[in-house]
Motif scaffolding. Structure first.
Motif, PDB file in Angstrom:
ATOM      1  N   ASN A  76       0.871  -1.182   0.000  1.00  0.00           N
ATOM      2  CA  ASN A  76       0.000   0.000   0.000  1.00  0.00           C
ATOM      3  C   ASN A  76       0.906   1.230   0.000  1.00  0.00           C
ATOM      4  O   ASN A  76       1.313   1.723   1.054  1.00  0.00           O
TER       5      ASN A  76
ATOM      6  N   SER B 138      -0.143   4.580   2.078  1.00  0.00           N
ATOM      7  CA  SER B 138      -0.037   4.425   3.528  1.00  0.00           C
ATOM      8  C   SER B 138       1.428   4.356   3.958  1.00  0.00           C
ATOM      9  O   SER B 138       1.836   4.979   4.941  1.00  0.00           O
ATOM     10  N   TRP B 139       2.208   3.583   3.221  1.00  0.00           N
ATOM     11  CA  TRP B 139       3.622   3.434   3.523  1.00  0.00           C
ATOM     12  C   TRP B 139       4.331   4.781   3.382  1.00  0.00           C
ATOM     13  O   TRP B 139       5.130   5.169   4.235  1.00  0.00           O
TER      14      TRP B 139
ATOM     15  N   SER C 287       3.696   7.052   6.316  1.00  0.00           N
ATOM     16  CA  SER C 287       4.528   6.681   7.470  1.00  0.00           C
ATOM     17  C   SER C 287       5.971   7.130   7.278  1.00  0.00           C
ATOM     18  O   SER C 287       6.609   7.613   8.220  1.00  0.00           O
TER      19      SER C 287
ATOM     20  N   SER D 274      -1.944  -3.402  12.927  1.00  0.00           N
ATOM     21  CA  SER D 274      -1.826  -2.623  11.691  1.00  0.00           C
ATOM     22  C   SER D 274      -3.164  -2.058  11.220  1.00  0.00           C
ATOM     23  O   SER D 274      -3.228  -0.924  10.752  1.00  0.00           O
ATOM     24  N   GLU D 275      -4.253  -2.819  11.359  1.00  0.00           N
ATOM     25  CA  GLU D 275      -5.557  -2.325  10.908  1.00  0.00           C
ATOM     26  C   GLU D 275      -5.965  -1.069  11.677  1.00  0.00           C
ATOM     27  O   GLU D 275      -6.494  -0.115  11.104  1.00  0.00           O
TER      28      GLU D 275
ATOM     29  N   ILE E  31      -3.467   1.936  10.667  1.00  0.00           N
ATOM     30  CA  ILE E  31      -3.763   2.455   9.324  1.00  0.00           C
ATOM     31  C   ILE E  31      -5.069   3.246   9.343  1.00  0.00           C
ATOM     32  O   ILE E  31      -5.147   4.354   8.806  1.00  0.00           O
TER      33      ILE E  31
ATOM     34  N   GLU F 213      -4.547   6.583  11.208  1.00  0.00           N
ATOM     35  CA  GLU F 213      -3.742   7.525  10.413  1.00  0.00           C
ATOM     36  C   GLU F 213      -4.562   8.115   9.269  1.00  0.00           C
ATOM     37  O   GLU F 213      -4.512   9.313   9.021  1.00  0.00           O
TER      38      GLU F 213
ATOM     39  N   THR G 276      -8.481   0.600   1.882  1.00  0.00           N
ATOM     40  CA  THR G 276      -7.797  -0.497   2.578  1.00  0.00           C
ATOM     41  C   THR G 276      -8.403  -1.862   2.313  1.00  0.00           C
ATOM     42  O   THR G 276      -7.743  -2.877   2.534  1.00  0.00           O
TER      43      THR G 276
END
Length: 196
Positions: free
Chosen positions: A80, A83-84, A87, A145-146, A149, A152, A168
């Motif tokens: 993804n 999202s990455w 971060s 992680s869910e 994510i 964020e 997602t």
């Protein structure tokens, strides 16, 4: 924000992110990476400005993050990208803030002069905010992680439940649950100074 225009026109037609990332890993074509990065530059700038509070410094950070991607995406497989990338941008800014704080503290001056210099640069609110940001960052990383994510995307990117679910693949009901449970865990973690 159009300061990465030198990539425009280098890639004929847009390719899906997964294909573009795979192509970049195979051949290292920076133009492909530029085409992938360009749609997210505004988002990266927004994240950087949120932390750094300086337009020029945030523009520099957008370029520095791109340079970091040139190396990192050859080593990491990313599923993804958005999202990455969010971060990566956040962590880059937090590191810049930490380094600037350490640099100020490492100057060779006597203790009293050092206290005066630091006091002039940072008031108590800034130290409190820095501590809260560090605790928040640590606690965010501890969430599943869910939850991380979803939080964020909801709070940092102002996405609605429907957009988060679409981006997602999470069920919309689950997104709400991830945000509520994650928020509760974050509160407990921050109150306990970074631990559950």
């Amino acid at each position: 924000m159009k300061f990465l225009k030198f990539f425009q026109g280098k890639v004929k037609e847009p390719v899906p992110e997964a294909e573009g990332l795979a192509a970049y890993r195979r051949n290292g074509d920076v133009a492909v990476l530029g085409a992938l990065y360009e749609p997210y530059m505004d988002m990266v700038f927004g994240v950087c400005f949120q932390y750094l509070r300086d337009e020029d410094e945030s523009k520099d950070a957008v370029m520095q993050i791109f340079e970091k991607l040139v190396a990192d995406l050859k080593q990491h497989e990313v599923s993804n990208f958005k999202s990455w990338l969010h971060s990566v941008a956040r962590n880059h800014c937090l590191m810049k803030l930490r380094v600037s704080r350490i640099t100020v503290g490492a100057e060779s001056v006597d203790d009293r002069e050092q206290e005066l210099q630091i006091g002039a640069l940072y008031d108590e609110d800034t130290f409190a905010l820095d501590g809260q940001l560090n605790a928040l960052d640590e606690c965010l990383q501890k969430l599943v992680s869910e939850q991380r994510i979803s939080i964020e995307l909801f709070y940092l990117q102002n996405k609605c439940y429907r957009d988060i679910a679409g981006e997602t693949g999470f069920e919309m009901g689950k997104v709400k649950s991830y945000i509520q449970n994650g928020k509760r865990k974050l509160k407990i973690c921050i109150e306990n100074n970074g631990s559950y």
